[in-house]
Write a protein that holds these residues in place. Structure first.
Motif, PDB file in Angstrom:
ATOM      1  N   ALA A  30       1.022  -1.291  -0.220  1.00  0.00           N
ATOM      2  CA  ALA A  30       0.167   0.252  -0.094  1.00  0.00           C
ATOM      3  C   ALA A  30       1.144   1.145  -0.105  1.00  0.00           C
ATOM      4  CB  ALA A  30      -1.120   0.092   1.444  1.00  0.00           C
ATOM      5  N   ALA A  31       0.718   2.350  -0.129  1.00  0.00           N
ATOM      6  CA  ALA A  31       1.099   3.587  -0.468  1.00  0.00           C
ATOM      7  C   ALA A  31       0.662   4.387   0.952  1.00  0.00           C
ATOM      8  CB  ALA A  31       1.099   3.782  -2.197  1.00  0.00           C
ATOM      9  N   GLU A  32       1.874   4.933   1.513  1.00  0.00           N
ATOM     10  CA  GLU A  32       1.267   5.722   2.626  1.00  0.00           C
ATOM     11  C   GLU A  32       2.164   6.672   2.732  1.00  0.00           C
ATOM     12  OE1 GLU A  32       1.655   3.355   6.013  1.00  0.00           O
ATOM     13  OE2 GLU A  32      -0.106   1.620   5.384  1.00  0.00           O
ATOM     14  N   HIS A  33       1.771   8.040   2.405  1.00  0.00           N
ATOM     15  CA  HIS A  33       2.693   9.460   2.489  1.00  0.00           C
ATOM     16  C   HIS A  33       3.932   8.969   1.252  1.00  0.00           C
ATOM     17  CE1 HIS A  33       0.256   9.998   5.661  1.00  0.00           C
ATOM     18  NE2 HIS A  33       0.020   9.256   6.075  1.00  0.00           N
ATOM     19  N   ASN A  34       4.136   9.577   0.669  1.00  0.00           N
ATOM     20  CA  ASN A  34       4.823   8.930  -0.240  1.00  0.00           C
ATOM     21  C   ASN A  34       5.916   7.431  -0.758  1.00  0.00           C
ATOM     22  OD1 ASN A  34       4.106  11.177  -2.149  1.00  0.00           O
ATOM     23  ND2 ASN A  34       4.886  12.597  -0.346  1.00  0.00           N
ATOM     24  N   ARG A  35       5.352   6.843   0.799  1.00  0.00           N
ATOM     25  CA  ARG A  35       6.388   5.782   0.877  1.00  0.00           C
ATOM     26  C   ARG A  35       6.068   4.145  -0.071  1.00  0.00           C
ATOM     27  NH1 ARG A  35       6.831   8.583   5.851  1.00  0.00           N
ATOM     28  NH2 ARG A  35       5.142   7.487   6.702  1.00  0.00           N
ATOM     29  N   LEU A  36       6.268   3.403   0.594  1.00  0.00           N
ATOM     30  CA  LEU A  36       5.766   1.678  -0.156  1.00  0.00           C
ATOM     31  C   LEU A  36       6.132   1.040   1.305  1.00  0.00           C
ATOM     32  CD1 LEU A  36       4.399   0.823  -1.663  1.00  0.00           C
ATOM     33  CD2 LEU A  36       6.033  -0.532  -2.022  1.00  0.00           C
ATOM     34  N   VAL A  37       4.281   0.537   1.288  1.00  0.00           N
ATOM     35  CA  VAL A  37       4.331  -0.388   2.929  1.00  0.00           C
ATOM     36  C   VAL A  37       3.719  -1.620   2.543  1.00  0.00           C
ATOM     37  CG1 VAL A  37       3.729  -0.052   5.171  1.00  0.00           C
ATOM     38  CG2 VAL A  37       4.583   1.471   4.675  1.00  0.00           C
ATOM     39  N   ALA A  38       5.210  -2.823   3.038  1.00  0.00           N
ATOM     40  CA  ALA A  38       4.182  -4.048   2.912  1.00  0.00           C
ATOM     41  C   ALA A  38       3.972  -5.213   4.258  1.00  0.00           C
ATOM     42  CB  ALA A  38       4.874  -4.772   2.096  1.00  0.00           C
ATOM     43  N   ARG A  39       2.811  -5.715   4.276  1.00  0.00           N
ATOM     44  CA  ARG A  39       2.668  -6.222   5.015  1.00  0.00           C
ATOM     45  C   ARG A  39       2.366  -7.857   4.441  1.00  0.00           C
ATOM     46  NH1 ARG A  39      -0.497  -1.447   5.980  1.00  0.00           N
ATOM     47  NH2 ARG A  39       0.230  -0.327   7.577  1.00  0.00           N
ATOM     48  N   CYS A  40       2.658  -8.754   5.590  1.00  0.00           N
ATOM     49  CA  CYS A  40       2.311 -10.216   5.369  1.00  0.00           C
ATOM     50  C   CYS A  40       0.775 -10.148   5.214  1.00  0.00           C
ATOM     51  CB  CYS A  40       2.690 -11.593   6.740  1.00  0.00           C
ATOM     52  SG  CYS A  40       4.824 -10.842   5.941  1.00  0.00           S
ATOM     53  N   PRO A  41       0.356 -10.859   4.336  1.00  0.00           N
ATOM     54  CA  PRO A  41      -1.593 -11.492   4.075  1.00  0.00           C
ATOM     55  C   PRO A  41      -1.457 -12.354   5.747  1.00  0.00           C
ATOM     56  CG  PRO A  41      -0.069 -12.425   2.340  1.00  0.00           C
ATOM     57  CD  PRO A  41       0.791 -11.943   3.443  1.00  0.00           C
TER      58      PRO A  41
END
Length: 301
Positions: A30-41
């Motif tokens: 997901a894009a958050e404040h000009n950053r890309l954040v990744a999570r485990c499902p």
């Protein structure tokens, strides 16, 4: 006080490439404040953050601190002469920030680690133990995605100061060493290691490692990456120190990402040892570039 690795952050050229790579690996982005954040499902905790920049480099590492203990950890750091710092550009401002001897910012978050996604027991018929009856194993390989970030390893030119900082100041403990090459650190009972260092000419990020439910999940993940055009890697194999099954994929920027399963679990009675062993019990030898630190020297950033 530190309960585990929370997430890590990299500066990379091209968040669109990062998004494609991380989603192919099996993470949700997901894009958050000009950053890309990744999570485990199935796990509501960031595992890796990506920030746009001209060249790939380690941005920071973040650890979870047991709720109610951050003030005590702050006092411990004060006694050790470790000053707090401002967050690096592009990083979140919350938490306590310090800097390790290599100059890497470290974020300390007073929050419990989010439990990983629940998975069904993996029943096996191995050796003289039979636990799976009337259930074909090949039909039970649907859950193959990462459950949690388990550990990451950094390159360092200064093993001794880094080990002292992370053990004496932050409270991690040495699990084992591979002589003159690798130091593995744990956060108490649980995974054999949550963090560690590989000897190099200069600081950098080596790999992040994600637990999957089974050996099958590792192999399916490797096939998924191959089908998506990410073919360069190392595995399948079983590590010596830590004992986990592994497969690594080279990321687009010169470092690595790993699926693992079946890592050693240790208790308070564990005694660290020094080992002179190769990195794998079985599997292909690591490619020559596996221990090449392609990250720019910090002075060049």
């Amino acid at each position: 006080m530190i309960t585990g690795l929370h997430h890590y952050s990299l500066v990379v050229p091209g968040l669109d490439v990062a998004d494609d790579f991380l989603r192919s690996f099996g993470l949700e982005t997901a894009a958050e404040h000009n950053r890309l954040v990744a999570r485990c499902p199935g796990r509501d905790q960031e595992q890796v953050r990506m920030v746009e920049g001209p060249a790939k480099r380690l941005h920071y590492v973040a650890f979870s601190v047991a709720p109610g203990t951050l003030d005590a950890l702050r006092e411990r750091l004060d006694r050790a002469g470790v000053a707090s710092i401002e967050p690096p550009a592009g990083a979140p401002e919350y938490g306590l920030w310090v800097k390790d001897p290599d100059g890497t910012p470290v974020q300390l978050l007073e929050t419990a680690l989010v439990p990983p996604r629940q998975v069904a027991p993996v029943l096996s018929n191995i050796g003289a133990e039979y636990h799976r009856f009337d259930s074909p194993a090949w039909q039970a390989t649907d859950d193959v995605l990462p459950r949690r970030l388990g550990h990451c390893l950094l390159f360092t030119p200064a093993q001794a100061p880094m080990v002292r900082f992370y053990t004496e100041a932050l409270g991690l403990a040495v699990s084992d060493r591979i002589t003159d090459k690798v130091t593995f650190l744990n956060a108490g009972p649980g995974d054999h290691h949550v963090f560690g260092f590989i000897t190099s000419t200069h600081p950098g990020f080596h790999h992040g490692s994600y637990e999957v439910p089974s050996l099958d999940a590792i192999a399916v993940g490797a096939r998924r990456m191959l089908d998506n055009g990410w073919s360069r890697g190392w595995g399948l194999g079983r590590h010596t120190v830590g004992s986990n099954y592994f497969h690594y994929i080279a990321d687009p920027w010169g470092s690595w990402i790993e699926w693992y399963s079946d890592i050693d679990q240790i208790r308070d009675c564990w005694n660290p040892k020094e080992w002179d062993v190769p990195p794998q019990v079985w599997g292909p030898p690591p490619p020559p570039e596996f221990v090449h630190n392609l990250e720019p020297h910090r002075s060049a950033n």
